[in-house]
Design an enzyme around this catalytic site. Structure first.
Site, PDB file in Angstrom:
ATOM      1  N   ASP A  24       0.826  -1.210   0.000  1.00 47.65           N
ATOM      2  CA  ASP A  24       0.000   0.000   0.000  1.00 47.65           C
ATOM      3  C   ASP A  24       0.865   1.266   0.000  1.00 47.65           C
ATOM      4  O   ASP A  24       1.997   1.254   0.488  1.00 47.65           O
ATOM      5  CB  ASP A  24      -0.904  -0.021   1.247  1.00 47.65           C
ATOM      6  CG  ASP A  24      -2.060   0.959   1.123  1.00 47.65           C
ATOM      7  OD1 ASP A  24      -2.338   1.428  -0.001  1.00 47.65           O
ATOM      8  OD2 ASP A  24      -2.681   1.265   2.159  1.00 47.65           O
ATOM      9  N   TRP A  28       2.972   8.027  -2.172  1.00 54.63           N
ATOM     10  CA  TRP A  28       4.407   8.189  -2.486  1.00 54.63           C
ATOM     11  C   TRP A  28       4.551   9.157  -3.661  1.00 54.63           C
ATOM     12  O   TRP A  28       5.380  10.062  -3.627  1.00 54.63           O
ATOM     13  CB  TRP A  28       5.006   6.823  -2.847  1.00 54.63           C
ATOM     14  CG  TRP A  28       6.463   6.856  -3.178  1.00 54.63           C
ATOM     15  CD1 TRP A  28       7.508   6.693  -2.319  1.00 54.63           C
ATOM     16  CD2 TRP A  28       7.053   7.069  -4.478  1.00 54.63           C
ATOM     17  NE1 TRP A  28       8.705   6.792  -2.988  1.00 54.63           N
ATOM     18  CE2 TRP A  28       8.455   7.021  -4.308  1.00 54.63           C
ATOM     19  CE3 TRP A  28       6.531   7.299  -5.755  1.00 54.63           C
ATOM     20  CZ2 TRP A  28       9.334   7.185  -5.381  1.00 54.63           C
ATOM     21  CZ3 TRP A  28       7.411   7.468  -6.820  1.00 54.63           C
ATOM     22  CH2 TRP A  28       8.801   7.417  -6.625  1.00 54.63           C
ATOM     23  N   HIS A  83       2.858   3.607  -8.800  1.00 59.05           N
ATOM     24  CA  HIS A  83       2.655   2.192  -9.133  1.00 59.05           C
ATOM     25  C   HIS A  83       3.888   1.643  -9.853  1.00 59.05           C
ATOM     26  O   HIS A  83       4.315   0.516  -9.616  1.00 59.05           O
ATOM     27  CB  HIS A  83       1.413   2.014 -10.006  1.00 59.05           C
ATOM     28  CG  HIS A  83       0.129   2.407  -9.303  1.00 59.05           C
ATOM     29  ND1 HIS A  83      -0.169   1.986  -8.027  1.00 59.05           N
ATOM     30  CD2 HIS A  83      -0.928   3.158  -9.706  1.00 59.05           C
ATOM     31  CE1 HIS A  83      -1.360   2.477  -7.669  1.00 59.05           C
ATOM     32  NE2 HIS A  83      -1.838   3.192  -8.672  1.00 59.05           N
ATOM     33  N   SER A  94      -7.158  -5.541  -5.196  1.00 60.62           N
ATOM     34  CA  SER A  94      -8.265  -6.128  -4.446  1.00 60.62           C
ATOM     35  C   SER A  94      -9.554  -6.055  -5.274  1.00 60.62           C
ATOM     36  O   SER A  94      -9.637  -5.282  -6.237  1.00 60.62           O
ATOM     37  CB  SER A  94      -8.472  -5.371  -3.129  1.00 60.62           C
ATOM     38  OG  SER A  94      -9.014  -4.088  -3.385  1.00 60.62           O
ATOM     39  N   GLU A 136     -12.127  -4.737  -4.285  1.00 63.72           N
ATOM     40  CA  GLU A 136     -12.629  -3.368  -4.069  1.00 63.72           C
ATOM     41  C   GLU A 136     -11.912  -2.351  -4.972  1.00 63.72           C
ATOM     42  O   GLU A 136     -12.457  -1.289  -5.252  1.00 63.72           O
ATOM     43  CB  GLU A 136     -12.459  -2.968  -2.601  1.00 63.72           C
ATOM     44  CG  GLU A 136     -13.385  -3.701  -1.635  1.00 63.72           C
ATOM     45  CD  GLU A 136     -12.962  -5.141  -1.341  1.00 63.72           C
ATOM     46  OE1 GLU A 136     -11.788  -5.496  -1.588  1.00 63.72           O
ATOM     47  OE2 GLU A 136     -13.824  -5.932  -0.886  1.00 63.72           O
ATOM     48  N   ARG A 184     -11.982   1.952  -8.326  1.00 62.89           N
ATOM     49  CA  ARG A 184     -11.141   3.131  -8.618  1.00 62.89           C
ATOM     50  C   ARG A 184     -11.474   3.694  -9.994  1.00 62.89           C
ATOM     51  O   ARG A 184     -12.091   3.009 -10.819  1.00 62.89           O
ATOM     52  CB  ARG A 184      -9.672   2.722  -8.562  1.00 62.89           C
ATOM     53  CG  ARG A 184      -9.258   2.386  -7.153  1.00 62.89           C
ATOM     54  CD  ARG A 184      -7.761   2.320  -7.024  1.00 62.89           C
ATOM     55  NE  ARG A 184      -7.420   2.045  -5.634  1.00 62.89           N
ATOM     56  CZ  ARG A 184      -6.217   2.151  -5.122  1.00 62.89           C
ATOM     57  NH1 ARG A 184      -5.210   2.531  -5.882  1.00 62.89           N
ATOM     58  NH2 ARG A 184      -6.008   1.892  -3.859  1.00 62.89           N
ATOM     59  N   LEU A 227      10.909 -20.413  -4.827  1.00 65.76           N
ATOM     60  CA  LEU A 227       9.919 -19.546  -4.191  1.00 65.76           C
ATOM     61  C   LEU A 227       8.546 -19.665  -4.864  1.00 65.76           C
ATOM     62  O   LEU A 227       8.445 -19.614  -6.090  1.00 65.76           O
ATOM     63  CB  LEU A 227      10.407 -18.089  -4.303  1.00 65.76           C
ATOM     64  CG  LEU A 227       9.421 -17.008  -3.837  1.00 65.76           C
ATOM     65  CD1 LEU A 227       9.262 -17.031  -2.327  1.00 65.76           C
ATOM     66  CD2 LEU A 227       9.896 -15.620  -4.305  1.00 65.76           C
TER      67      LEU A 227
HETATM   68  C1  IPE Z   1      -5.189  -2.678  -0.247  1.00 70.61           C
HETATM   69  O1  IPE Z   1      -4.866  -1.373  -0.551  1.00 70.61           O
HETATM   70  C2  IPE Z   1      -5.202  -3.496  -1.482  1.00 70.61           C
HETATM   71  C3  IPE Z   1      -3.912  -3.671  -2.125  1.00 70.61           C
HETATM   72  C4  IPE Z   1      -2.754  -3.363  -1.607  1.00 70.61           C
HETATM   73  C5  IPE Z   1      -3.962  -4.275  -3.422  1.00 70.61           C
HETATM   74  P1  IPE Z   1      -6.020  -0.269  -0.665  1.00 70.61           P
HETATM   75  O2  IPE Z   1      -5.328   1.027  -0.802  1.00 70.61           O
HETATM   76  O3  IPE Z   1      -6.974  -0.629  -1.725  1.00 70.61           O
HETATM   77  O4  IPE Z   1      -6.722  -0.419   0.747  1.00 70.61           O
HETATM   78  P2  IPE Z   1      -7.781   0.476   1.513  1.00 70.61           P
HETATM   79  O5  IPE Z   1      -9.005   0.552   0.664  1.00 70.61           O
HETATM   80  O6  IPE Z   1      -7.174   1.827   1.724  1.00 70.61           O
HETATM   81  O7  IPE Z   1      -8.015  -0.229   2.783  1.00 70.61           O
HETATM   82  C1  IPE Z   2      -1.341   0.328  -3.442  1.00 70.81           C
HETATM   83  O1  IPE Z   2      -1.144   1.699  -3.443  1.00 70.81           O
HETATM   84  C2  IPE Z   2      -1.576  -0.213  -4.819  1.00 70.81           C
HETATM   85  C3  IPE Z   2      -2.922  -0.749  -5.045  1.00 70.81           C
HETATM   86  C4  IPE Z   2      -3.889  -0.760  -4.166  1.00 70.81           C
HETATM   87  C5  IPE Z   2      -3.197  -1.274  -6.353  1.00 70.81           C
HETATM   88  P1  IPE Z   2      -2.386   2.703  -3.445  1.00 70.81           P
HETATM   89  O2  IPE Z   2      -2.721   3.021  -4.865  1.00 70.81           O
HETATM   90  O3  IPE Z   2      -3.487   2.203  -2.617  1.00 70.81           O
HETATM   91  O4  IPE Z   2      -1.722   3.973  -2.773  1.00 70.81           O
HETATM   92  P2  IPE Z   2      -2.400   4.952  -1.726  1.00 70.81           P
HETATM   93  O5  IPE Z   2      -2.915   4.121  -0.600  1.00 70.81           O
HETATM   94  O6  IPE Z   2      -3.482   5.670  -2.443  1.00 70.81           O
HETATM   95  O7  IPE Z   2      -1.289   5.838  -1.298  1.00 70.81           O
HETATM   96 MG    MG Z   3      -4.016   2.442  -0.660  1.00 68.58          MG
END
Ligand code: IPE
Ligand code: IPE
Ligand code: MG
Length: 276
Positions: free
Chosen positions: A33, A38, A50, A78, A80, A84, A144
């Site tokens: 996450d 970042w 990313h 995820s 969820e 996005r 692995l």
């Molecule tokens: C969790 O990150 C899912 C992944 C790292 C793929 P999110 O950024 O989607 O999580 P929430 O929604 O903030 O909990």
């Molecule tokens: C994790 O980073 C990557 C995925 C969930 C795909 P985020 O995109 O959730 O980054 P933040 O949480 O918005 O910083």
């Molecule tokens: Mg996130």
């Protein structure tokens, strides 16, 4: 490129030190996450985060492989995350295909076995094609086990398992009395994996976000404030060192744990003596 030989002298020494210091987790789950934050903190587009996050994946996979960790599961997308903005979802899918294409040879050369968990048929066809090709090429590798959690949700997997069990009950293959924790585990997509010893989450959020819900019942949890693009092998080493200091009690008391380990020492010595 052979990852063991590519290591610096200092890194090999660090890894040897960690291996000698205590148990190495058999399975680590990573909630990767913080890519967006970042990037935003650097005035960049989220996609740059990313992209940089993939560099972390490369480093963690190599380090985990040479440390002798059996399984790592990377939460990459995820269920969820489908919510996005479409443009971000598209970029993530493109990056995934690009990662698979560019890494396939090196992963295969290094004996990595790729697996995937999640609602994979929800992924765009081009992603599915490349993913299944990679999984197939690496299926007999013995190093692995690298599991990608894609379009994954822990609750979804549990519901899917329950539905399949119900069908098997209806077909007469399973009777309701046979339904145990082990049976439920065997119906999950992670059935081939040991439960994760350690779940690592980057970017400071204190939640599981629907990751390995059943499997993490007794996992140790390590959360770092570092954003995923800054999570490199040194951070992995910190997480493992922290894990090695934990006392995993599984409901027992500290005293019992000390007794158990003394007993296993005695049993081990007896078994050694009689060369069992
Ligand atoms: C969790 O990150 C899912 C992944 C790292 C793929 P999110 O950024 O989607 O999580 P929430 O929604 O903030 O909990
Ligand atoms: C994790 O980073 C990557 C995925 C969930 C795909 P985020 O995109 O959730 O980054 P933040 O949480 O918005 O910083
Ligand atoms: Mg996130």
């Amino acid at each position: 490129m052979n990852w063991d030989r590519e290591r610096t002298v200092e890194d090999s020494a660090l890894q040897a030190e960690i291996q000698a210091a205590g148990p190495i987790p058999k399975h680590i789950g990573f909630i990767m996450d913080g890519n967006g934050r970042w990037a935003q903190e650097r005035g960049k587009m989220r996609v740059e985060g990313h992209r940089e996050g993939i560099e972390s994946v490369r480093d963690i996979v190599k380090a985990a492989s040479s440390l002798g960790i059996g399984y790592i599961t990377l939460y990459a997308f995820s269920m969820e995350n489908w919510r996005r903005p479409q443009a971000e979802v598209n970029v993530l899918m493109d990056l995934l295909v690009r990662y698979l294409k560019s890494e396939l040879d090196e992963l295969h050369e290094n004996n990595v076995r790729m697996l995937a968990i999640g609602k994979l048929n929800a992924l765009p066809k081009r992603v599915q094609r490349k993913l299944f090709e990679c999984i197939d090429i690496m299926k007999d590798n013995t190093g692995l086990n690298l599991t990608l959690a894609l379009s994954y949700s822990g609750r979804w997997d549990i519901v899917r398992a329950v539905q399949t069990i119900a069908l098997d009950v209806r077909r007469g293959k399973v009777s309701p009395e046979d339904i145990t924790e082990d049976l439920v585990s065997s119906y999950l997509l992670t059935s081939e994996h040991p439960d994760p010893d350690l779940i690592v989450r980057s970017s400071g959020e204190m939640r599981l976000s629907n990751f390995l819900l059943w499997e993490s019942a007794y996992s140790e949890i390590y959360i770092t404030d570092k954003y995923w693009p800054d999570f490199r092998r040194q951070e992995l080493y910190d997480a493992i060192r922290d894990y090695q200091k934990r006392e995993r009690r599984f409901g027992k008391t500290s005293q019992q744990i000390a007794q158990d380990s003394a007993n296993s020492g005695i049993v081990g010595r007896i078994l050694d003596k009689f060369k069992f």
